[in-house]
Design a protein around this motif. Structure first.
Motif, PDB file in Angstrom:
ATOM      1  N   GLN A 145     -11.531 -13.304  13.116  1.00  0.00           N
ATOM      2  CA  GLN A 145     -11.018 -12.903  14.427  1.00  0.00           C
ATOM      3  C   GLN A 145     -11.407 -13.963  15.453  1.00  0.00           C
ATOM      4  OE1 GLN A 145      -9.414 -10.226  15.600  1.00  0.00           O
ATOM      5  NE2 GLN A 145      -9.375  -8.926  13.783  1.00  0.00           N
TER       6      GLN A 145
ATOM      7  N   ALA B 287      -3.762 -11.509  14.236  1.00  0.00           N
ATOM      8  CA  ALA B 287      -4.152 -10.295  14.951  1.00  0.00           C
ATOM      9  C   ALA B 287      -4.606  -9.211  13.977  1.00  0.00           C
ATOM     10  CB  ALA B 287      -2.971  -9.799  15.781  1.00  0.00           C
ATOM     11  N   ASN B 288      -5.134  -8.118  14.507  1.00  0.00           N
ATOM     12  CA  ASN B 288      -5.484  -6.956  13.687  1.00  0.00           C
ATOM     13  C   ASN B 288      -4.254  -6.496  12.918  1.00  0.00           C
ATOM     14  OD1 ASN B 288      -8.121  -6.704  14.552  1.00  0.00           O
ATOM     15  ND2 ASN B 288      -7.542  -5.477  16.329  1.00  0.00           N
ATOM     16  N   GLY B 289      -4.461  -6.245  11.623  1.00  0.00           N
ATOM     17  CA  GLY B 289      -3.360  -5.711  10.821  1.00  0.00           C
ATOM     18  C   GLY B 289      -2.373  -6.752  10.321  1.00  0.00           C
ATOM     19  N   ALA B 290      -2.650  -8.034  10.555  1.00  0.00           N
ATOM     20  CA  ALA B 290      -1.706  -9.087  10.140  1.00  0.00           C
ATOM     21  C   ALA B 290      -1.654  -9.261   8.623  1.00  0.00           C
ATOM     22  CB  ALA B 290      -2.081 -10.414  10.796  1.00  0.00           C
ATOM     23  N   GLY B 291      -2.724  -8.817   7.949  1.00  0.00           N
ATOM     24  CA  GLY B 291      -2.750  -8.944   6.485  1.00  0.00           C
ATOM     25  C   GLY B 291      -3.790  -9.928   5.972  1.00  0.00           C
ATOM     26  N   LYS B 292      -4.742 -10.274   6.822  1.00  0.00           N
ATOM     27  CA  LYS B 292      -5.749 -11.260   6.421  1.00  0.00           C
ATOM     28  C   LYS B 292      -6.650 -10.703   5.307  1.00  0.00           C
ATOM     29  CE  LYS B 292      -7.469 -11.466  10.606  1.00  0.00           C
ATOM     30  NZ  LYS B 292      -6.640 -10.378  11.212  1.00  0.00           N
ATOM     31  N   SER B 293      -7.211  -9.520   5.551  1.00  0.00           N
ATOM     32  CA  SER B 293      -8.104  -8.932   4.537  1.00  0.00           C
ATOM     33  C   SER B 293      -7.331  -8.613   3.268  1.00  0.00           C
ATOM     34  CB  SER B 293      -8.729  -7.633   5.056  1.00  0.00           C
ATOM     35  OG  SER B 293      -9.527  -7.898   6.172  1.00  0.00           O
ATOM     36  N   THR B 294      -6.081  -8.207   3.435  1.00  0.00           N
ATOM     37  CA  THR B 294      -5.257  -7.889   2.256  1.00  0.00           C
ATOM     38  C   THR B 294      -5.054  -9.134   1.401  1.00  0.00           C
ATOM     39  OG1 THR B 294      -4.149  -6.144   3.503  1.00  0.00           O
ATOM     40  CG2 THR B 294      -3.022  -6.967   1.541  1.00  0.00           C
TER      41      THR B 294
ATOM     42  N   GLU C  64     -15.383  -7.782   4.118  1.00  0.00           N
ATOM     43  CA  GLU C  64     -15.471  -7.321   5.504  1.00  0.00           C
ATOM     44  C   GLU C  64     -16.331  -6.070   5.523  1.00  0.00           C
ATOM     45  OE1 GLU C  64     -11.685  -6.206   7.101  1.00  0.00           O
ATOM     46  OE2 GLU C  64     -12.429  -6.181   9.158  1.00  0.00           O
TER      47      GLU C  64
ATOM     48  N   GLU D 129     -14.386 -12.199   7.761  1.00  0.00           N
ATOM     49  CA  GLU D 129     -15.016 -11.920   9.059  1.00  0.00           C
ATOM     50  C   GLU D 129     -16.533 -12.092   9.054  1.00  0.00           C
ATOM     51  OE1 GLU D 129     -13.258 -11.034  11.747  1.00  0.00           O
ATOM     52  OE2 GLU D 129     -11.422 -10.067  11.052  1.00  0.00           O
TER      53      GLU D 129
ATOM     54  N   ARG E 148      -8.143  -9.616  -0.545  1.00  0.00           N
ATOM     55  CA  ARG E 148      -8.265  -8.646  -1.648  1.00  0.00           C
ATOM     56  C   ARG E 148      -7.368  -9.028  -2.811  1.00  0.00           C
ATOM     57  NH1 ARG E 148      -7.198  -4.299   2.394  1.00  0.00           N
ATOM     58  NH2 ARG E 148      -9.170  -4.321   3.534  1.00  0.00           N
TER      59      ARG E 148
ATOM     60  N   TYR F  66       0.896  -1.162   0.000  1.00  0.00           N
ATOM     61  CA  TYR F  66       0.000   0.000   0.000  1.00  0.00           C
ATOM     62  C   TYR F  66       0.930   1.206   0.000  1.00  0.00           C
ATOM     63  CZ  TYR F  66      -3.831  -3.089   1.563  1.00  0.00           C
ATOM     64  OH  TYR F  66      -4.780  -4.074   1.677  1.00  0.00           O
TER      65      TYR F  66
ATOM     66  N   ILE G 103       3.977   1.135   2.324  1.00  0.00           N
ATOM     67  CA  ILE G 103       3.792   0.123   3.377  1.00  0.00           C
ATOM     68  C   ILE G 103       3.674  -1.257   2.738  1.00  0.00           C
ATOM     69  CG2 ILE G 103       2.229  -0.710   5.200  1.00  0.00           C
ATOM     70  CD1 ILE G 103       1.277   2.241   5.425  1.00  0.00           C
TER      71      ILE G 103
ATOM     72  N   ALA H 133       2.363  -4.736   3.030  1.00  0.00           N
ATOM     73  CA  ALA H 133       1.382  -5.445   3.860  1.00  0.00           C
ATOM     74  C   ALA H 133       1.586  -6.957   3.820  1.00  0.00           C
ATOM     75  CB  ALA H 133      -0.030  -5.093   3.412  1.00  0.00           C
TER      76      ALA H 133
HETATM   77  P1  ATP Z   1      -8.083  -6.710  10.682  1.00  0.00           P
HETATM   78  O1  ATP Z   1      -8.466  -8.004  11.281  1.00  0.00           O
HETATM   79  O2  ATP Z   1      -7.815  -5.645  11.688  1.00  0.00           O
HETATM   80  O3  ATP Z   1      -8.952  -6.260   9.550  1.00  0.00           O
HETATM   81  P2  ATP Z   1      -6.132  -7.704   8.768  1.00  0.00           P
HETATM   82  O4  ATP Z   1      -5.285  -8.862   9.184  1.00  0.00           O
HETATM   83  O5  ATP Z   1      -7.259  -7.987   7.882  1.00  0.00           O
HETATM   84  O6  ATP Z   1      -6.599  -6.952  10.068  1.00  0.00           O
HETATM   85  P3  ATP Z   1      -5.241  -5.876   6.753  1.00  0.00           P
HETATM   86  O7  ATP Z   1      -6.489  -5.089   6.693  1.00  0.00           O
HETATM   87  O8  ATP Z   1      -4.979  -6.853   5.679  1.00  0.00           O
HETATM   88  O9  ATP Z   1      -5.150  -6.642   8.145  1.00  0.00           O
HETATM   89  O10 ATP Z   1      -4.017  -4.868   6.881  1.00  0.00           O
HETATM   90  C1  ATP Z   1      -2.657  -5.261   6.773  1.00  0.00           C
HETATM   91  C2  ATP Z   1      -1.775  -4.034   6.895  1.00  0.00           C
HETATM   92  O11 ATP Z   1      -1.944  -3.191   5.749  1.00  0.00           O
HETATM   93  C3  ATP Z   1      -2.107  -3.163   8.104  1.00  0.00           C
HETATM   94  O12 ATP Z   1      -0.894  -2.671   8.616  1.00  0.00           O
HETATM   95  C4  ATP Z   1      -2.929  -2.029   7.524  1.00  0.00           C
HETATM   96  O13 ATP Z   1      -2.770  -0.840   8.261  1.00  0.00           O
HETATM   97  C5  ATP Z   1      -2.367  -1.885   6.133  1.00  0.00           C
HETATM   98  N1  ATP Z   1      -3.406  -1.424   5.197  1.00  0.00           N
HETATM   99  C6  ATP Z   1      -4.565  -2.051   4.898  1.00  0.00           C
HETATM  100  N2  ATP Z   1      -5.266  -1.371   3.970  1.00  0.00           N
HETATM  101  C7  ATP Z   1      -4.533  -0.288   3.677  1.00  0.00           C
HETATM  102  C8  ATP Z   1      -4.700   0.827   2.781  1.00  0.00           C
HETATM  103  N3  ATP Z   1      -5.775   0.919   1.983  1.00  0.00           N
HETATM  104  N4  ATP Z   1      -3.730   1.771   2.766  1.00  0.00           N
HETATM  105  C9  ATP Z   1      -2.623   1.667   3.559  1.00  0.00           C
HETATM  106  N5  ATP Z   1      -2.401   0.647   4.393  1.00  0.00           N
HETATM  107  C10 ATP Z   1      -3.330  -0.304   4.459  1.00  0.00           C
END
Ligand code: ATP
Length: 236
Positions: A193, A36-43, A84, A161, A46, A12, A15, A17
């Motif tokens: 989660q 955990a939150n921010g681990a990259g699951k949703s990414t 999500e 989720e 995507r 991103y 950053i 991810a």
């Molecule tokens: P959660 O359970 O909190 O949704 P996650 O495991 O799904 O967490 P992601 O949403 O995949 O985590 O995010 C992974 C990393 O990428 C995080 O550090 C987040 O801040 C960053 N991130 C996600 N989307 C974006 C974006 N659009 N722009 C910049 N950084 C992003």
């Protein structure tokens, strides 16, 4: 393998991810991604659905390299995501939302069959067929999002989720329905989660930490893994 991710990296802006994610999902499996939150699951989800381009690595689906394929064409190939935060169309009725899920399809008889199937899985959606999506409760919208994803008749259903914000009884119910959908022949990749539920229902699972896979195993193995228990299941 139905799905194979090889060494995916995703950025991103500046950053990073995902740092080289490799995983597989076999036909007929339920595979969970926990972390955990921010681990990259949703990414990761995507990247698979094509909502975000990857920087490096490859995505193989059903024997084909889809790494650079447009998101809508991935739906046609059989990948469908329930995102999500649900993302139902608030001004459209429940039925119209479901019909939108079938927008890539033309065979009316098959679409009607699938509408019946979704209404059987989620009787509440049938009762509320004409109600605007935006006025449904949180749990109902969650069901609507899953139902809509099913309307493309996917080979692979991506669920991000599905239990988020649901009352405990509904959490049980949505996981029961996920297992039922799987038993009817749809492969499922699930981000959760709620690690306890996800691991107890999944055939296999992966643990993500800061954009890397740090552990994998069967659902049962991870459910009884001391480090996983400590970090994600709230028991030491
Ligand atoms: P959660 O359970 O909190 O949704 P996650 O495991 O799904 O967490 P992601 O949403 O995949 O985590 O995010 C992974 C990393 O990428 C995080 O550090 C987040 O801040 C960053 N991130 C996600 N989307 C974006 C974006 N659009 N722009 C910049 N950084 C992003």
């Amino acid at each position: 393998m139905l799905l194979e991710l090889k060494d995916l990296t995703l950025l991103y802006g500046r950053i990073q991810a995902l740092h080289g994610i490799s995983l597989t999902v076999g036909e007929g499996e339920i595979v969970a991604l926990i972390g955990a939150n921010g681990a990259g699951k949703s990414t990761t989800m995507r990247a698979i659905s094509g909502l975000r381009a990857v920087a490096q690595g490859s995505i193989l689906f059903d024997g084909e390299d889809i790494t650079k394929l447009r998101a809508d064409l991935r739906v046609v190939r059989g990948v469908s995501q329930s995102p999500e935060g649900r993302g139902v169309f608030p001004g459209m009725s429940v039925r119209e939302n479901l019909e939108m899920g079938a927008y890539t399809r033309r065979n009316r008889a098959e679409i009607d069959e699938d509408l019946d199937r979704v209404f059987t899985l989620f009787p509440r959606l049938k009762e509320r067929e004409k109600q605007a999506g935006g006025t449904m409760s949180g749990g109902e919208q969650q069901m609507l999002a899953v139902g809509r994803a099913l309307m493309s008749r996917p080979k692979l259903l991506l669920l991000d989720e599905p239990s988020m914000g649901l009352a405990p009884m509904l959490i049980q119910q949505i996981f029961d329905i996920i297992v039922e959908i799987n038993q009817q022949g749809t492969t499922v990749l699930l981000v959760e989660q709620n690690a306890q539920q996800a691991l107890s229902r999944a055939h296999r699972a992966y643990v993500l930490e800061t954009g890397r896979i740090v552990k994998e195993g069967t659902g049962q193995e991870l459910l009884h893994d001391p480090a996983v228990k400590d970090a994600y299941l709230g028991v030491a």
